[in-house]
Scaffold this motif. Structure first.
Motif, PDB file in Angstrom:
ATOM      1  N   ALA A 125       0.890  -1.129  -0.012  1.00 46.22           N
ATOM      2  CA  ALA A 125      -0.011   0.165   0.052  1.00 46.22           C
ATOM      3  C   ALA A 125       0.990   1.419  -0.076  1.00 46.22           C
ATOM      4  CB  ALA A 125      -0.922  -0.099   1.064  1.00 46.22           C
ATOM      5  N   GLU A 126       2.092   1.256   0.900  1.00 43.79           N
ATOM      6  CA  GLU A 126       2.823   2.494   0.853  1.00 43.79           C
ATOM      7  C   GLU A 126       3.278   2.519  -0.615  1.00 43.79           C
ATOM      8  OE1 GLU A 126       5.797   1.441   3.706  1.00 43.79           O
ATOM      9  OE2 GLU A 126       4.490   2.328   5.333  1.00 43.79           O
ATOM     10  N   LYS A 127       3.797   1.801  -1.363  1.00 47.21           N
ATOM     11  CA  LYS A 127       4.436   1.608  -2.631  1.00 47.21           C
ATOM     12  C   LYS A 127       3.272   2.278  -3.610  1.00 47.21           C
ATOM     13  CE  LYS A 127       6.326  -0.632  -6.553  1.00 47.21           C
ATOM     14  NZ  LYS A 127       6.479  -2.111  -7.147  1.00 47.21           N
ATOM     15  N   LEU A 128       2.169   1.784  -3.576  1.00 48.08           N
ATOM     16  CA  LEU A 128       1.057   2.101  -4.520  1.00 48.08           C
ATOM     17  C   LEU A 128       0.917   3.687  -4.115  1.00 48.08           C
ATOM     18  CD1 LEU A 128      -1.176   1.503  -6.300  1.00 48.08           C
ATOM     19  CD2 LEU A 128      -2.837   1.014  -4.100  1.00 48.08           C
ATOM     20  N   MET A 129       0.656   4.031  -2.866  1.00 50.28           N
ATOM     21  CA  MET A 129       0.306   5.770  -2.677  1.00 50.28           C
ATOM     22  C   MET A 129       1.558   6.546  -3.072  1.00 50.28           C
ATOM     23  SD  MET A 129      -1.496   5.688   0.883  1.00 50.28           S
ATOM     24  CE  MET A 129      -0.199   4.753   1.784  1.00 50.28           C
ATOM     25  N   ARG A 130       2.651   6.014  -3.080  1.00 52.38           N
ATOM     26  CA  ARG A 130       4.011   6.612  -3.382  1.00 52.38           C
ATOM     27  C   ARG A 130       3.898   6.986  -4.801  1.00 52.38           C
ATOM     28  NH1 ARG A 130       7.464   3.364  -2.223  1.00 52.38           N
ATOM     29  NH2 ARG A 130       8.170   2.832  -4.385  1.00 52.38           N
ATOM     30  N   VAL A 131       3.993   5.645  -5.521  1.00 56.22           N
ATOM     31  CA  VAL A 131       4.024   5.733  -7.185  1.00 56.22           C
ATOM     32  C   VAL A 131       2.980   6.416  -7.643  1.00 56.22           C
ATOM     33  CG1 VAL A 131       3.832   4.481  -9.225  1.00 56.22           C
ATOM     34  CG2 VAL A 131       5.281   3.624  -7.308  1.00 56.22           C
ATOM     35  N   THR A 132       1.491   6.622  -7.276  1.00 60.84           N
ATOM     36  CA  THR A 132       0.406   7.387  -7.714  1.00 60.84           C
ATOM     37  C   THR A 132       0.911   8.683  -7.587  1.00 60.84           C
ATOM     38  OG1 THR A 132      -0.918   5.638  -7.206  1.00 60.84           O
ATOM     39  CG2 THR A 132      -1.932   7.727  -7.477  1.00 60.84           C
ATOM     40  N   GLU A 133       1.180   9.096  -6.500  1.00 59.95           N
ATOM     41  CA  GLU A 133       1.617  10.836  -6.361  1.00 59.95           C
ATOM     42  C   GLU A 133       2.762  10.907  -7.109  1.00 59.95           C
ATOM     43  OE1 GLU A 133       3.162  14.095  -3.322  1.00 59.95           O
ATOM     44  OE2 GLU A 133       2.424  12.282  -2.543  1.00 59.95           O
ATOM     45  N   GLU A 134       3.915  10.124  -7.537  1.00 57.94           N
ATOM     46  CA  GLU A 134       5.163  10.358  -8.197  1.00 57.94           C
ATOM     47  C   GLU A 134       4.529  10.521  -9.703  1.00 57.94           C
ATOM     48  OE1 GLU A 134       7.775   7.284  -7.336  1.00 57.94           O
ATOM     49  OE2 GLU A 134       8.613   8.122  -5.798  1.00 57.94           O
ATOM     50  N   ALA A 135       3.444   9.624 -10.124  1.00 60.14           N
ATOM     51  CA  ALA A 135       3.015   9.742 -11.427  1.00 60.14           C
ATOM     52  C   ALA A 135       2.442  11.123 -11.603  1.00 60.14           C
ATOM     53  CB  ALA A 135       1.816   8.530 -11.495  1.00 60.14           C
ATOM     54  N   PHE A 136       1.841  11.727 -10.729  1.00 57.56           N
ATOM     55  CA  PHE A 136       1.144  13.122 -10.751  1.00 57.56           C
ATOM     56  C   PHE A 136       2.348  14.033 -11.434  1.00 57.56           C
ATOM     57  CE2 PHE A 136       0.182  17.121  -9.410  1.00 57.56           C
ATOM     58  CZ  PHE A 136      -1.078  17.481  -9.997  1.00 57.56           C
ATOM     59  N   TRP A 137       3.277  14.158 -10.258  1.00 60.91           N
ATOM     60  CA  TRP A 137       4.296  14.751 -10.472  1.00 60.91           C
ATOM     61  C   TRP A 137       5.151  14.718 -11.901  1.00 60.91           C
ATOM     62  CZ3 TRP A 137       3.138  18.960  -7.796  1.00 60.91           C
ATOM     63  CH2 TRP A 137       2.752  18.668  -6.536  1.00 60.91           C
ATOM     64  N   LEU A 138       5.180  13.609 -12.219  1.00 54.80           N
ATOM     65  CA  LEU A 138       5.903  13.309 -13.444  1.00 54.80           C
ATOM     66  C   LEU A 138       4.977  13.698 -14.674  1.00 54.80           C
ATOM     67  CD1 LEU A 138       8.430  11.380 -15.144  1.00 54.80           C
ATOM     68  CD2 LEU A 138       6.461   9.785 -15.275  1.00 54.80           C
ATOM     69  N   GLY A 139       3.652  13.493 -14.728  1.00 57.26           N
ATOM     70  CA  GLY A 139       2.742  13.632 -15.823  1.00 57.26           C
ATOM     71  C   GLY A 139       2.549  15.263 -15.832  1.00 57.26           C
ATOM     72  N   LEU A 140       2.726  15.909 -14.579  1.00 59.71           N
ATOM     73  CA  LEU A 140       2.562  17.380 -14.606  1.00 59.71           C
ATOM     74  C   LEU A 140       3.494  18.133 -15.496  1.00 59.71           C
ATOM     75  CD1 LEU A 140       1.117  19.787 -12.912  1.00 59.71           C
ATOM     76  CD2 LEU A 140       2.807  19.870 -11.600  1.00 59.71           C
ATOM     77  N   GLU A 141       4.878  17.488 -15.566  1.00 53.27           N
ATOM     78  CA  GLU A 141       5.954  18.159 -16.350  1.00 53.27           C
ATOM     79  C   GLU A 141       5.453  18.121 -18.198  1.00 53.27           C
ATOM     80  OE1 GLU A 141       8.441  19.776 -14.965  1.00 53.27           O
ATOM     81  OE2 GLU A 141       7.425  19.131 -13.133  1.00 53.27           O
ATOM     82  N   TYR A 142       4.710  17.187 -18.215  1.00 58.42           N
ATOM     83  CA  TYR A 142       4.419  17.088 -19.650  1.00 58.42           C
ATOM     84  C   TYR A 142       3.042  18.043 -20.074  1.00 58.42           C
ATOM     85  CZ  TYR A 142       7.476  13.083 -20.342  1.00 58.42           C
ATOM     86  OH  TYR A 142       8.511  12.273 -20.299  1.00 58.42           O
ATOM     87  N   LEU A 143       2.421  18.476 -18.947  1.00 58.22           N
ATOM     88  CA  LEU A 143       1.176  19.352 -19.076  1.00 58.22           C
ATOM     89  C   LEU A 143       1.820  20.825 -19.625  1.00 58.22           C
ATOM     90  CD1 LEU A 143      -0.928  18.372 -16.178  1.00 58.22           C
ATOM     91  CD2 LEU A 143      -1.494  18.076 -18.591  1.00 58.22           C
ATOM     92  N   GLN A 144       2.450  20.887 -20.742  1.00 58.92           N
ATOM     93  CA  GLN A 144       3.137  21.995 -21.503  1.00 58.92           C
ATOM     94  C   GLN A 144       2.317  22.367 -22.717  1.00 58.92           C
ATOM     95  OE1 GLN A 144       5.732  23.601 -20.064  1.00 58.92           O
ATOM     96  NE2 GLN A 144       6.183  21.986 -18.619  1.00 58.92           N
ATOM     97  N   PRO A 145       2.190  23.736 -22.773  1.00 65.00           N
ATOM     98  CA  PRO A 145       1.356  24.225 -23.957  1.00 65.00           C
ATOM     99  C   PRO A 145       2.044  23.580 -25.282  1.00 65.00           C
ATOM    100  CG  PRO A 145       2.797  25.858 -23.054  1.00 65.00           C
ATOM    101  CD  PRO A 145       2.704  24.842 -22.068  1.00 65.00           C
ATOM    102  N   GLY A 146       1.407  23.217 -26.111  1.00 65.45           N
ATOM    103  CA  GLY A 146       1.871  22.395 -27.520  1.00 65.45           C
ATOM    104  C   GLY A 146       2.093  20.621 -27.324  1.00 65.45           C
ATOM    105  N   ASN A 147       2.284  20.546 -26.302  1.00 69.28           N
ATOM    106  CA  ASN A 147       2.133  18.955 -26.167  1.00 69.28           C
ATOM    107  C   ASN A 147       0.644  18.574 -26.181  1.00 69.28           C
ATOM    108  OD1 ASN A 147       4.716  18.847 -25.356  1.00 69.28           O
ATOM    109  ND2 ASN A 147       4.437  18.325 -23.367  1.00 69.28           N
TER     110      ASN A 147
END
Length: 261
Positions: A125-147
């Protein structure tokens, strides 16, 4: 598909809604512990919304022709991904709780979700919660205009599934938000790079990785709302409302990351 590009005035109003929404989560968090019921948590949030001069857009909402939703929040335990009903059963040590709710203030809506451990939880459960939040921050970097939206979903899927061996829930996706709780475009947590609508400044998106321990087809229970990946599985959820600007993404809810990518 009609994607609404927010004006500077609308962005100002949504920024204020998001600030208050984040405050609501901060007020709630000290009460999330074993022995408290999710119905008590829901009542606390509903009263706080009213005190701030806002409303819950979820109460009375009909999704897909189902019965109207009756609560200000979704409280989803363990294998339930989203749309779990608050209840009078006390929270138990070792469970994980997803708190997900939209908030409307001055005619504008933001959306936000977090996953909380109830006491000490399993390493899985700890891994699942950590990876889910990490996925948010990783994906956020791709929320760029033009992408494109597929660029975001592909990055999340690769990170969650290929790197960490977990599963991106397919049946629920992120979405536009603002004048309404659900607007175009949809924002899946999987996909192909270079596909989908192009991201443009002024778009406001509820970006929300939803991840399960094991691959599963999500199903809706007979109540018409509760969405589960099955007993024995676990799901986590991390969501913020994000504004696309000329210089990149800006959070309208939440704060900076609490885990490294």
């Amino acid at each position: 598909m009609a994607i609404h590009i927010k004006s500077p005035w609308e962005i100002e109003r949504m920024t204020e809604t998001g600030r208050l929404h984040t405050q609501l989560f901060a007020e709630l968090e000290p009460y999330i512990r074993p022995g408290v019921t999710t119905l008590e948590l829901d009542t606390l949030i509903h009263k706080a919304m009213t005190r701030l001069g806002g409303q819950s857009p979820q109460i009375g909402y009909r999704g897909g022709g189902s019965v109207p939703y009756r609560y200000a929040t979704c409280m989803s335990l363990d294998d339930v991904v989203v749309h779990g009903f608050p209840s009078g059963r006390p929270l138990r040590e070792g469970e994980i709780l997803k708190v997900d709710f939209a908030f409307t203030y001055g005619g504008f809506t933001t959306d936000m979700a977090r996953t909380y451990p109830i006491g000490k939880v399993s390493p899985e459960a700890e891994k699942l919660m950590r990876v889910t939040e990490e996925a948010f921050w990783l994906g956020l970097e791709y929320l760029q205009p033009g992408n494109r939206i597929g660029d975001v979903g592909h990055a999340v899927q690769e990170f969650v599934e290929r790197k960490h061996g977990l599963w991106c829930v397919r049946e629920m996706v992120g979405h536009g938000v603002g004048r309404g709780m659900h607007e175009d475009p949809q924002l899946p947590n999987y996909g192909d790079p270079g596909k989908g609508p192009k991201l443009r400044p002024g778009m406001t998106l509820a970006f929300e990785p939803m991840v399960s321990l094991f691959p599963a087809k999500m199903v809706i229970l007979n109540d018409g709302w509760t969405a589960t990946v099955g007993k024995g599985n676990l799901a986590a959820h991390y969501e913020n409302t994000v504004l696309i600007t000329e210089s990149g993404p800006r959070l309208l809810t939440g704060s900076q990351r609490t885990v490294p990518v």
